[in-house]
Design a protein around this motif. Structure first.
Motif, short mmCIF file in Angstrom:
data_model
loop_
_atom_site.label_atom_id
_atom_site.label_comp_id
_atom_site.label_asym_id
_atom_site.label_seq_id
_atom_site.Cartn_x
_atom_site.Cartn_y
_atom_site.Cartn_z
N MET A 1 0.85 -1.17 0.00
CA MET A 1 0.00 0.00 0.00
C MET A 1 0.89 1.23 0.00
SD MET A 1 -3.00 0.69 2.64
CE MET A 1 -3.96 2.13 2.57
N THR A 2 0.62 2.16 -0.86
CA THR A 2 1.43 3.36 -0.95
C THR A 2 0.73 4.52 -0.25
OG1 THR A 2 0.46 3.97 -3.06
CG2 THR A 2 2.45 2.62 -3.12
N ALA A 3 1.53 5.45 0.23
CA ALA A 3 0.99 6.62 0.90
C ALA A 3 0.56 7.65 -0.14
CB ALA A 3 2.03 7.23 1.83
N THR A 4 -0.38 8.47 0.24
CA THR A 4 -0.81 9.52 -0.68
C THR A 4 0.27 10.60 -0.75
OG1 THR A 4 -1.93 10.67 1.10
CG2 THR A 4 -3.25 9.14 -0.21
N PRO A 5 0.47 11.20 -1.91
CA PRO A 5 1.51 12.23 -2.02
C PRO A 5 1.14 13.46 -1.21
CG PRO A 5 0.25 12.08 -4.06
CD PRO A 5 -0.22 10.96 -3.17
N PRO A 6 2.16 14.21 -0.73
CA PRO A 6 1.86 15.38 0.09
C PRO A 6 1.29 16.54 -0.71
CG PRO A 6 4.20 15.22 -0.28
CD PRO A 6 3.58 13.98 -0.87
N ASP A 7 1.52 16.57 -2.01
CA ASP A 7 1.01 17.68 -2.83
C ASP A 7 -0.45 17.42 -3.20
OD1 ASP A 7 3.49 18.96 -2.83
OD2 ASP A 7 4.18 17.78 -4.53
N PRO A 8 -1.24 18.49 -3.33
CA PRO A 8 -2.64 18.30 -3.71
C PRO A 8 -2.76 17.83 -5.15
CG PRO A 8 -2.11 20.63 -3.56
CD PRO A 8 -0.90 19.88 -3.09
N ASP A 9 -3.85 17.13 -5.43
CA ASP A 9 -4.11 16.64 -6.79
C ASP A 9 -4.43 17.82 -7.69
OD1 ASP A 9 -4.69 15.16 -9.00
OD2 ASP A 9 -6.60 14.40 -8.26
N PRO A 10 -3.65 18.04 -8.76
CA PRO A 10 -3.91 19.19 -9.61
C PRO A 10 -5.26 19.14 -10.31
CG PRO A 10 -1.83 18.10 -10.22
CD PRO A 10 -2.47 17.30 -9.15
N LEU A 11 -5.81 17.94 -10.54
CA LEU A 11 -7.09 17.83 -11.22
C LEU A 11 -8.25 18.27 -10.32
CD1 LEU A 11 -6.55 14.42 -13.04
CD2 LEU A 11 -6.27 16.73 -13.97
N ARG A 12 -8.07 18.18 -9.00
CA ARG A 12 -9.15 18.52 -8.08
C ARG A 12 -8.89 19.79 -7.29
NH1 ARG A 12 -10.29 13.38 -4.55
NH2 ARG A 12 -8.55 14.39 -3.56
N THR A 13 -7.82 20.52 -7.58
CA THR A 13 -7.48 21.73 -6.85
C THR A 13 -8.12 22.93 -7.53
OG1 THR A 13 -5.39 20.75 -6.20
CG2 THR A 13 -5.59 23.12 -5.93
N PRO A 14 -8.97 23.68 -6.83
CA PRO A 14 -9.58 24.86 -7.46
C PRO A 14 -8.57 25.98 -7.64
CG PRO A 14 -10.23 24.72 -5.16
CD PRO A 14 -9.43 23.47 -5.47
N GLY A 15 -8.72 26.75 -8.69
CA GLY A 15 -7.88 27.90 -8.92
C GLY A 15 -6.67 27.64 -9.78
N LEU A 16 -6.42 26.37 -10.16
CA LEU A 16 -5.26 26.08 -11.01
C LEU A 16 -5.65 26.21 -12.47
CD1 LEU A 16 -3.46 23.03 -9.38
CD2 LEU A 16 -2.81 25.42 -9.33
N GLU A 17 -4.76 26.76 -13.26
CA GLU A 17 -4.97 26.85 -14.69
C GLU A 17 -4.49 25.55 -15.34
OE1 GLU A 17 -2.95 30.45 -15.78
OE2 GLU A 17 -4.70 31.66 -15.28
#
Length: 76
Positions: A1-17
């Motif tokens: 089982m792998t841990a979730t990455p510390p960075d937010p998912d770019p596909l679900r992060t509001p405000g990203l272009e």
């Protein structure tokens, strides 16, 4: 089982272009940061190993000299 990455998912992060950047004036999403130390770490003593090695070499030389002297006295 792998841990979730510390960075937010770019596909679900509001405000990203689409390129991954943010709009002018927006704050970028937070991500994990592990830089810097909380306090000063002391340096280990550097010359201890050198002293031990020199001491062992001298001890070995003294033992060899003692064996040679013992052998010389036994042969006489």
């Amino acid at each position: 089982m792998t841990a979730t990455p510390p960075d937010p998912d770019p596909l679900r992060t509001p405000g990203l272009e689409p390129g991954g950047g943010v709009r002018p004036g927006d704050t970028p999403p937070e991500s994990g940061q592990t830089s810097g130390l909380s306090h000063h770490e002391p340096k280990p003593p550097g010359n201890t190993t050198t002293r031990v090695v020199i001491g062992l070499i001298l001890l070995f030389a003294l033992l060899v000299a003692a064996m040679l002297l013992t052998k010389a006295f036994l042969l006489v």
